[in-house]
Design an enzyme around this catalytic site. Structure first.
Site, short mmCIF file in Angstrom:
data_model
loop_
_atom_site.label_atom_id
_atom_site.label_comp_id
_atom_site.label_asym_id
_atom_site.label_seq_id
_atom_site.Cartn_x
_atom_site.Cartn_y
_atom_site.Cartn_z
N ASP A 135 71.51 51.99 16.02
CA ASP A 135 72.77 52.59 15.62
C ASP A 135 72.96 53.81 16.52
OD1 ASP A 135 75.04 53.40 13.99
OD2 ASP A 135 73.70 54.93 13.17
N ASP A 179 70.26 55.13 10.49
CA ASP A 179 70.02 56.27 9.61
C ASP A 179 71.01 56.38 8.46
OD1 ASP A 179 72.26 57.08 11.21
OD2 ASP A 179 71.85 59.15 10.59
N ASP A 199 74.11 51.49 7.41
CA ASP A 199 73.11 50.72 8.16
C ASP A 199 72.20 49.90 7.24
OD1 ASP A 199 73.97 51.80 10.60
OD2 ASP A 199 72.69 53.56 10.35
#
Length: 726
Positions: free
Chosen positions: A412, A609, A613
């Site tokens: 990410d 994080d 996600d």
């Protein structure tokens, strides 16, 4: 067809889940059955008129219990269940350890007096039959179902050791009570660590549900009332004040504000919302009163959909079949056959029942699963401890196996490759101090995260800010305020022009250049002319480039999946030499991107994080959560990188490979030891005492081999100098 969810009781290992799946899958009314060991549940697709009682009965026959869960009934609090299990196993371990230590001391002292022998038996009995009763009960249940598992091995070995020692105590022969006590104590310690790791892994969904608002202010019958958030109905008008969470999904009917949607999108910059825009439950209103019409409640909200995705991702992960359980399914019946054959053979050869019994018990003792049971937990214990020292936290044993197969590491962007915090990164002005004093003062009064970044940047440069007046936010475009009688305009060049500010070309050019670098850029001016330009951005983590380079040099593909726009994503990817980029990805779509790569045969590790996600972390072959991120991401991930350093991804992969190699060595030694030693014992060349000593040495060798993992140090490759991407 319809899906039915059952709560499952009685499962202790991956083979239990697989056995239940097989029984349910063979039922004529079942299309598909997925058993989730971690959640203690089974999701079964059945015909609409299926007899659920027959499913429960079929599973009961093999020693487990199913209980249908209604749609209105919440899922069991698995975290609390494992917390109780953890405390229970710890209490039993303490009891067993307190009694086992003096037993071992007496056994090793060589005392042959009657009181020492009877004391060993007295101390061992509660260890075997109280602390270890769970193993005997499970073995009995499996026996009734004509199956075996690891509990069968534990029960068989400890009871063989104990009851033979009882006979030997009376007959004046050598005893080995300490063997039975030590086995139970070691296995209980392993069960404690297993329950602790499962408790942590099971908290993701409860953390997700806690994100939602508890109460809502709604307009009803001409007045405003406060009701529980779950009492909001579609069509209700909700009033949301600055700083409050939006109770449920809806559409703004009046007002404008910046809404912090980071829990949903993962992006650090709040999104400007005004009348007609959609907003989502559990996101935070930054400033300004909003009137919102509720459009989706309960199971239909965006947050609820993310919860379901996490649940489904957990359920659809195939359980890793533990090697020790696979071996035991064949090993236990084989040991029993060999032991009985040994007894009958020696009875026929020597004609002495006592001698035949000693040889038969020696076979069972030498086959005792102590080394087999310690092979995995000791290596995991040492590997996990070394990982914690290096800033890597593993959730469970099967993580090590999955990490070894990873071929693609997907990151990410926000909060993972970048810091996730907006910072003032560039300023262009003739008088930077005066420029930042004026602009920073106005921005500080807006309460907007971008404004806060500008104000913090000014203060970091030693500039003292002042108190402005008449501050006004222009949604999505900028801000206006008055400082010491001077009207300050801050925003995009078009806004400045619309408000009577002539934008100098040098300032407009700076904005265009910074925007090409994926920064948020704007101008500021007063007295009819722009006085400078500035930009804020989410800074790339210092170790991100090294992490990407090391992973590529280790032979892995590196990718980035982000909800940010394509221009920003490409700019970050170019700076880090990442070639595989998926941008403008919604929360649910992140998991879909991972699934697409998996369909191509790739083993994917996802590093993230944010709450958004969580589905991708769960569906990936390996989820790696950044420790500085949300609690939900950390709990949903299989591995937590505590410092937030992306370079720890390679450390985790290398440590997992080392630990898994050690586990395989341990299992190979334990299994080969049994294969070689059983024929020796059957041949009458090992007494039970020698068999006990050999078994103990086998366990010590496994522990010593596991301790070698403590010397692990991550291998670091030099940064890549290539200009191409992986």
């Amino acid at each position: 067809m319809r899906e039915v969810v059952f709560d499952v009781d009685g499962m202790t290992c991956a083979s239990c889940a697989a056995r239940i799946e097989r029984v349910l899958g063979k039922h004529e009314q079942v299309e598909e059955a997925v058993v989730n060991l971690a959640a203690h549940e089974a999701r079964v697709r059945v015909a609409g008129d299926a007899d659920l009682a027959s499913l429960e009965g079929a599973v009961a026959k093999i020693g487990y219990a199913l209980k249908e869960r209604s749609e209105a009934e919440p899922a069991r609090d698995i975290a609390a269940l494992y917390s109780e299990e953890q405390q229970h196993q710890w209490r039993l371990f303490v009891i067993a350890a307190v009694l086992t230590v003096p037993t071992l001391v007496l056994a090793m002292s060589g005392l042959e007096s009657g009181w020492a022998r009877w004391a060993q038996g007295t101390l061992t009995a509660p260890v075997v039959f109280y602390a270890g009763r769970q193993f005997h009960h499970a073995a009995l249940v499996r026996l009734k179902a004509r199956t075996t598992n690891m509990d069968s091995l534990v029960s068989l070995g400890t009871q063989a050791a104990f009851w033979y020692s009882v006979w030997a105590l009376v007959a004046g022969e050598a005893i080995f009570f300490e063997t039975a006590a030590a086995i139970i104590t070691f296995i209980l310690l392993g069960r404690y660590f297993e329950a602790r790791s499962k408790r942590s892994a099971s908290q993701a969904i409860s953390r997700l549900l806690q994100l939602g608002a508890r109460e809502a202010t709604v307009e009803r019958d001409g007045t405003t009332v406060t009701v529980p958030a779950d009492a909001v109905l579609p069509g209700d008008i909700m009033l949301v004040r600055p700083g409050e969470k939006i109770p449920t999904d809806g559409r703004i009917v009046d007002g404008q504000s910046a809404v912090d949607e980071s829990m949903l999108t993962g992006e650090s910059v709040p999104v400007d919302r005004q009348a007609g825009d959609e907003v989502f439950g559990a996101t935070v209103n930054q400033h300004g009163m909003l009137r919102i019409e509720a459009t989706a409640v309960g199971r239909d909200t965006a947050l609820a959909r993310i919860v379901r995705m996490v649940e489904e991702a957990q359920a659809t992960k195939a359980p890793i079949q533990a090697l020790a359980d696979r071996i035991s399914s064949i090993f236990v019946p084989l040991v029993l056959v060999v032991s009985v054959a040994t007894f009958l053979g020696w009875l026929l050869i020597a004609g002495e029942a006592g001698s035949a019994l000693r040889h038969a018990v020696a076979v069972m003792i030498i086959a005792c699963p102590c080394a087999l049971g310690l092979a995995t937990p000791t290596a995991i214990l040492v590997g996990s401890g070394r990982g914690a020292q290096l800033g890597v936290v593993f959730k469970s044993a099967d993580v090590f196996e999955r990490l070894e197969r990873v071929g693609v590491v997907a990151f990410d962007k926000t909060g993972t490759l970048t810091a996730g915090v907006m910072q003032l990164t560039a300023v262009q002005a003739d008088n930077e101090v005066d420029f930042l004093r004026k602009v920073g003062s106005v921005e500080a009064a807006t309460g907007h995260p971008i404004g806060r970044a500008v104000a913090d940047g000014a203060e970091a440069r030693g500039i003292e800010l002042e108190q402005p007046t008449d501050v006004e936010i222009v949604a999505g475009r900028g801000a206006v305020g008055t400082l010491q009688g001077t009207r300050i305009v801050i925003g995009k060049p078009k806004l400045a022009a619309d408000l009577g500010i002539h934008v100098l070309e040098e300032h407009a050019a700076a904005v265009r250049e910074w925007e090409r670098e994926a920064l948020t850029a704007f101008v500021a001016g007063w007295d009819g002319e722009s006085r400078g330009a500035l930009a804020v951005g989410d800074e790339i983590r210092p170790t991100a480039q090294t992490a990407v380079s090391e992973l590529r040099q280790a032979g892995m593909d590196v990718a980035m999946i982000t909800g940010d726009n394509a221009r920003t994503a490409e700019a970050i990817a170019n700076r880090l030499n990442i070639g595989m980029v998926e941008a403008d990805v919604l929360p649910g779509d992140k998991a879909d991107v991972v699934r697409e790569w998996q369909a191509e045969g790739k083993q994917v590790a996802f590093v993230g994080d944010g709450v958004n996600d969580a589905p991708a972390l769960m569906v990936a072959d390996l989820g790696m959560a950044v420790g500085s991120g949300s609690d939900v991401a950390i709990e949903a991930g299989d591995v937590t990188l505590m410092s937030g350093d992306p370079a720890l991804t390679l450390t985790a992969i290398q440590l997992a490979a080392r630990t898994l190699r050690t586990i395989r060595q341990n299992l190979a030694w334990a299994f080969i030891y049994n294969v070689v030693a059983i024929p020796v014992a059957a041949a009458g060349l090992l007494s039970p005492m020698i068999a006990s000593a050999a078994m103990a040495m086998s366990s010590v060798s496994v522990v010593l081999n596991s301790l070698r993992v403590r010397r692990f140090h991550p291998r670091r490759n030099p940064p890549s100098v290539e200009g191409t991407s992986s």
